[in-house]
Design an enzyme around this catalytic site. Structure first.
Site, PDB file in Angstrom:
ATOM      1  N   PRO A  75      45.113  42.756  37.155  1.00 38.53           N
ATOM      2  CA  PRO A  75      46.085  42.946  36.078  1.00 38.53           C
ATOM      3  C   PRO A  75      46.790  41.640  35.702  1.00 38.53           C
ATOM      4  O   PRO A  75      47.277  41.497  34.586  1.00 38.53           O
ATOM      5  CB  PRO A  75      47.098  43.942  36.668  1.00 38.53           C
ATOM      6  CG  PRO A  75      46.421  44.575  37.822  1.00 38.53           C
ATOM      7  CD  PRO A  75      45.413  43.592  38.332  1.00 38.53           C
ATOM      8  N   GLU A 120      46.039  47.651  47.185  1.00 42.37           N
ATOM      9  CA  GLU A 120      47.053  46.795  46.545  1.00 42.37           C
ATOM     10  C   GLU A 120      46.435  45.538  45.948  1.00 42.37           C
ATOM     11  O   GLU A 120      47.106  44.731  45.313  1.00 42.37           O
ATOM     12  CB  GLU A 120      48.139  46.396  47.546  1.00 42.37           C
ATOM     13  CG  GLU A 120      49.205  47.441  47.781  1.00 42.37           C
ATOM     14  CD  GLU A 120      49.824  47.957  46.489  1.00 42.37           C
ATOM     15  OE1 GLU A 120      50.192  47.146  45.621  1.00 42.37           O
ATOM     16  OE2 GLU A 120      49.918  49.186  46.346  1.00 42.37           O
ATOM     17  N   ARG A 127      25.932  43.137  25.939  1.00 41.56           N
ATOM     18  CA  ARG A 127      25.448  43.532  24.604  1.00 41.56           C
ATOM     19  C   ARG A 127      25.428  42.355  23.630  1.00 41.56           C
ATOM     20  O   ARG A 127      24.825  42.447  22.575  1.00 41.56           O
ATOM     21  CB  ARG A 127      26.246  44.723  24.054  1.00 41.56           C
ATOM     22  CG  ARG A 127      27.680  44.427  23.722  1.00 41.56           C
ATOM     23  CD  ARG A 127      28.463  45.708  23.525  1.00 41.56           C
ATOM     24  NE  ARG A 127      28.008  46.471  22.373  1.00 41.56           N
ATOM     25  CZ  ARG A 127      28.282  46.172  21.113  1.00 41.56           C
ATOM     26  NH1 ARG A 127      29.000  45.109  20.838  1.00 41.56           N
ATOM     27  NH2 ARG A 127      27.846  46.925  20.138  1.00 41.56           N
ATOM     28  N   ASP A 162      30.425  44.187  14.332  1.00 44.07           N
ATOM     29  CA  ASP A 162      31.380  44.999  15.081  1.00 44.07           C
ATOM     30  C   ASP A 162      32.797  44.454  14.943  1.00 44.07           C
ATOM     31  O   ASP A 162      32.990  43.281  14.630  1.00 44.07           O
ATOM     32  CB  ASP A 162      31.035  44.972  16.577  1.00 44.07           C
ATOM     33  CG  ASP A 162      29.904  45.927  16.923  1.00 44.07           C
ATOM     34  OD1 ASP A 162      29.669  46.869  16.158  1.00 44.07           O
ATOM     35  OD2 ASP A 162      29.269  45.704  17.967  1.00 44.07           O
TER      36      ASP A 162
HETATM   37  C1  LIG Z   1      45.823  49.392  42.202  1.00 48.87           C
HETATM   38  S1  LIG Z   1      45.187  47.873  41.610  1.00 48.87           S
HETATM   39  C2  LIG Z   1      46.281  46.714  42.335  1.00 48.87           C
HETATM   40  C3  LIG Z   1      47.426  46.413  41.461  1.00 48.87           C
HETATM   41  C4  LIG Z   1      48.329  45.337  42.032  1.00 48.87           C
HETATM   42  N1  LIG Z   1      49.066  45.812  43.160  1.00 48.87           N
HETATM   43  C5  LIG Z   1      49.297  44.892  40.941  1.00 48.87           C
HETATM   44  O1  LIG Z   1      50.355  45.484  40.810  1.00 48.87           O
HETATM   45  O2  LIG Z   1      48.944  43.974  40.182  1.00 48.87           O
HETATM   46  C6  LIG Z   1      43.719  47.674  42.514  1.00 48.87           C
HETATM   47  C7  LIG Z   1      42.683  46.788  41.867  1.00 48.87           C
HETATM   48  O3  LIG Z   1      42.336  47.304  40.600  1.00 48.87           O
HETATM   49  C8  LIG Z   1      41.927  46.264  39.734  1.00 48.87           C
HETATM   50  N2  LIG Z   1      42.689  46.411  38.482  1.00 48.87           N
HETATM   51  C9  LIG Z   1      43.686  47.285  38.264  1.00 48.87           C
HETATM   52  N3  LIG Z   1      44.137  47.195  37.010  1.00 48.87           N
HETATM   53  C10 LIG Z   1      43.398  46.253  36.409  1.00 48.87           C
HETATM   54  C11 LIG Z   1      43.393  45.710  35.089  1.00 48.87           C
HETATM   55  N4  LIG Z   1      44.258  46.096  34.154  1.00 48.87           N
HETATM   56  N5  LIG Z   1      42.470  44.754  34.806  1.00 48.87           N
HETATM   57  C12 LIG Z   1      41.608  44.324  35.736  1.00 48.87           C
HETATM   58  N6  LIG Z   1      41.576  44.811  37.004  1.00 48.87           N
HETATM   59  C13 LIG Z   1      42.457  45.750  37.352  1.00 48.87           C
HETATM   60  C14 LIG Z   1      42.146  44.958  40.480  1.00 48.87           C
HETATM   61  O4  LIG Z   1      40.898  44.500  40.979  1.00 48.87           O
HETATM   62  C15 LIG Z   1      43.069  45.358  41.593  1.00 48.87           C
HETATM   63  O5  LIG Z   1      42.893  44.563  42.731  1.00 48.87           O
END
Ligand SMILES: C[S@@+](CC[C@H](N)C(=O)[O-])C[C@H]1O[C@@H](n2cnc3c(N)ncnc32)[C@H](O)[C@@H]1O
Length: 247
Positions: free
Chosen positions: A87, A114, A152, A167
């Site tokens: 994120p 996490e 793609r 697109d």
């Molecule tokens: C529950 S999330 C962890 C979130 C983290 N504790 C935080 O608050 O940023 C678990 C995993 O999901 C993936 N993930 C979750 N949301 C994402 C997003 N918006 N974009 C990319 N990967 C995401 C990441 O690889 C992350 O390590």
């Protein structure tokens, strides 16, 4: 392109990457996708991949020793950059999809729980990508989203490469509306111009509709656009139409 995916849940990928256009790209050897189960790199007898966070708090953190072993092994087969889905990463868009489509090799690391130990992020990861400002359970869906958007765009993957170029986002605009047969459906008609067979008028109509939908729904996309003379003219027409509709 060779793509390696590091995940605790490789089974999640089979259906998505094995079906339709991406599945065909694999059959046609345009891409090769290899899935790695991170758990296979845990050395203890319980094959533990996560542990509690230092400093306390909720959730579990994926362990650096297991992740480093997995990444280092995969790098012996794939020389591409290591992308962690997170994120906190740079938000993915069509421009990033276009540039990644030019790479010969890519490695995607999917976090879970996490997330992963910061030391892996600092020293083993080349880039972090987010698919938007929300939090998912794991990096598997984001990895599939990025892989789909990238693959793609590789020449030969779509039957007609021009379709990707029309697109949404490819040229900085949202796409124009589509219609198919029947020409009249429950009293709703297809715009006459699309039935005219006049390719130039159809091209112009589509450009105008793309400008219209972008202006209405995503005006931010137009902010730094270098408009062509034709686009400026069409925007003026749209402005007049909207003024008249407002009366
Ligand atoms: C529950 S999330 C962890 C979130 C983290 N504790 C935080 O608050 O940023 C678990 C995993 O999901 C993936 N993930 C979750 N949301 C994402 C997003 N918006 N974009 C990319 N990967 C995401 C990441 O690889 C992350 O390590």
């Amino acid at each position: 392109m060779r793509i390696d995916v590091l995940t605790l849940f490789p089974n999640m990928f089979a259906e998505v990457l094995g079906t339709s256009i991406i599945g065909r790209a694999q059959e046609n050897k345009i891409i090769e996708v290899k899935l790695w189960n991170i758990r296979d790199f845990a050395r203890d007898k319980h094959r533990i991949v996560d542990d509690t966070p230092y400093g306390g708090g909720a959730g579990m953190v994926m362990k650096p020793d297991v992740l480093a072993a997995c990444i280092e092994h995969v790098k012996t087969e794939n020389s591409g950059k290591v992308i962690y889905l997170a994120p906190q990463g740079t938000v993915f868009n069509q421009d990033r999809a276009k540039s990644l489509a030019r790479e010969a090799n890519l490695i995607f690391l999917c976090g879970h729980y996490e997330g992963i130990d910061q030391r892996i992020r600092d020293y083993w990861i080349d880039e972090e990508i987010s698919i938007g400002d929300y939090v998912l359970t794991g990096g598997e869906l984001p990895a599939m989203v990025v892989i789909d958007a990238v693959v793609r765009l590789i020449p030969g993957v779509l039957g007609d490469q021009a379709s990707a170029q029309e697109d949404s986002f490819y040229n900085g605009l949202l796409e124009y509306p589509h219609y198919t047969r029947p020409a009249e459906f429950r009293g709703l008609e297809v715009p006459d111009i699309l039935l005219s067979g006049n390719h130039e008028l159809i091209r112009k109509w589509r450009l105008k509709e793309a400008l219209r939908v972008t202006m209405l729904r995503r005006p931010d996309l137009l902010q730094n656009r270098q408009f062509t003379d034709e686009e400026v003219m069409l925007l003026q027409e749209l402005a007049v139409e909207h003024r008249e509709e407002g009366r």
